[in-house]
Write a protein that holds these residues in place. Structure first.
Motif, PDB file in Angstrom:
ATOM      1  N   ILE A  21       0.852  -1.192   0.000  1.00 20.25           N
ATOM      2  CA  ILE A  21       0.000   0.000   0.000  1.00 20.25           C
ATOM      3  C   ILE A  21       0.884   1.237   0.000  1.00 20.25           C
ATOM      4  N   THR A  22       0.615   2.166  -0.891  1.00 16.24           N
ATOM      5  CA  THR A  22       1.376   3.410  -0.946  1.00 16.24           C
ATOM      6  C   THR A  22       0.470   4.594  -0.653  1.00 16.24           C
ATOM      7  N   ALA A  23       1.038   5.617  -0.049  1.00 16.11           N
ATOM      8  CA  ALA A  23       0.310   6.853   0.249  1.00 16.11           C
ATOM      9  C   ALA A  23       0.998   8.004  -0.482  1.00 16.11           C
ATOM     10  N   ARG A  24       0.199   8.783  -1.182  1.00 14.46           N
ATOM     11  CA  ARG A  24       0.734   9.905  -1.961  1.00 14.46           C
ATOM     12  C   ARG A  24      -0.064  11.178  -1.675  1.00 14.46           C
ATOM     13  N   THR A  25       0.585  12.287  -1.873  1.00 12.54           N
ATOM     14  CA  THR A  25      -0.098  13.571  -1.752  1.00 12.54           C
ATOM     15  C   THR A  25      -0.960  13.790  -2.992  1.00 12.54           C
ATOM     16  N   ALA A  26      -1.752  14.867  -2.974  1.00 12.98           N
ATOM     17  CA  ALA A  26      -2.586  15.185  -4.132  1.00 12.98           C
ATOM     18  C   ALA A  26      -1.736  15.434  -5.373  1.00 12.98           C
ATOM     19  N   ALA A  27      -0.498  15.865  -5.155  1.00 16.42           N
ATOM     20  CA  ALA A  27       0.402  16.120  -6.283  1.00 16.42           C
ATOM     21  C   ALA A  27       1.116  14.856  -6.750  1.00 16.42           C
ATOM     22  N   GLY A  28       0.862  13.741  -6.064  1.00 14.53           N
ATOM     23  CA  GLY A  28       1.467  12.484  -6.488  1.00 14.53           C
ATOM     24  C   GLY A  28       2.779  12.143  -5.815  1.00 14.53           C
ATOM     25  N   THR A  29       3.195  12.918  -4.814  1.00 13.91           N
ATOM     26  CA  THR A  29       4.454  12.655  -4.118  1.00 13.91           C
ATOM     27  C   THR A  29       4.284  11.489  -3.148  1.00 13.91           C
TER      28      THR A  29
END
Length: 258
Positions: A21-29
């Motif tokens: 599972i990955t977590a990213r910001t709205a900008a995709g970071t």
């Protein structure tokens, strides 16, 4: 490390389902990763249940001190977010949460387990164990001098007798002896010492994994493989990890083979 886990998945991954599972910001970071997998245990009654665990948390050659990988700025919230995702999206895929040999002071793992518990999950198991360590003195003589009188006497007598009656030579695997030959010697001595009672080097997967692992980490300086030759015949061998300024026992492949 990536080197360990990627090889583990290569040799054992077909037995499990990856739940990375990955977590990213709205900008995709990318700001966080939950390296999880799902599978059954090998022994009864664990083989009756689907376990959600860290990558390499089941089967042979377990990885120790696994954790969530989270950037510092996101540490306060992401463990709970991962728990919510697991509860909402994966809850039908697992029966038991099993996180073994975790770090006692990991805030991420504790928050993750706590959040799942509050959501009504009761089949949760979190285990940690201390890693005993030995602080080094400035010299071997100083180390021995700090031991008890009985220890010093016993060690001196055995050491002197060994060198008096036999030709003794220490050999470093991958330096004084080709790495492949060193590993084969370690495996052979382990089988001679432990036989069918041994836990290491029993399955083809275990053998293939540790042989490839040695080839991968030796050039990085992470493998410390020592063999003891007595009168021209190898009598003992030990494999350990050298990493981050520490000598760590390789509990899976490092059982002293005497």
């Amino acid at each position: 490390t990536w080197e360990y886990l990627s090889l583990w998945w290569k040799h054992y991954g077909h037995e499990f389902d990856l739940s990375l599972i990955t977590a990213r910001t709205a900008a995709g970071t990318l700001v966080g990763v939950a390296p999880l997998m799902i599978g059954t245990g090998h022994s009864f009654p664990r083989n009756r249940f689907r376990h959600l665990t860290f990558l390499a948390g089941l089967g042979d050659s377990l990885a120790e001190y696994q954790d969530f990988i989270i950037l510092p700025a996101w540490e306060h919230s992401l463990a709970g977010e991962f728990a919510d995702f697991v509860q909402q999206e994966l809850r039908d895929d697992w029966d038991v949460l099993l996180l073994r040999d975790t770090q006692e002071d990991s805030p991420h793992t504790l928050k993750f387990v706590s959040a799942l518990g509050k959501a009504g999950n009761h089949s949760l198991q979190l285990s940690s164990r201390p890693a005993p360590y030995l602080p080094l003195t400035s010299s071997w003589d100083e180390f021995v001098a700090a031991k008890s009188k009985n220890f010093r006497k016993t060690f001196k007598n055995q050491w002197n007798r060994l060198h008096k009656n036999h030709g003794v030579e220490w050999v470093t695997g991958g330096v004084d002896l080709p790495l492949e030959e060193s590993m084969e010697t370690l495996i052979q001595l382990n089988h001679l010492r432990w036989g069918e009672q041994g836990e290491a080097f029993q399955s083809p997967q275990f053998l293939a994994f540790h042989q490839e692992l040695a080839q991968t980490i030796a050039p990085l300086g992470w493998l410390y493989l020592r063999l003891l030759s007595v009168d021209g015949t190898f009598a003992a061998a030990r494999s350990d990890f050298l990493y981050d300024g520490k000598l760590c026992n390789n509990k899976n492949g490092g059982y002293p083979a005497l």
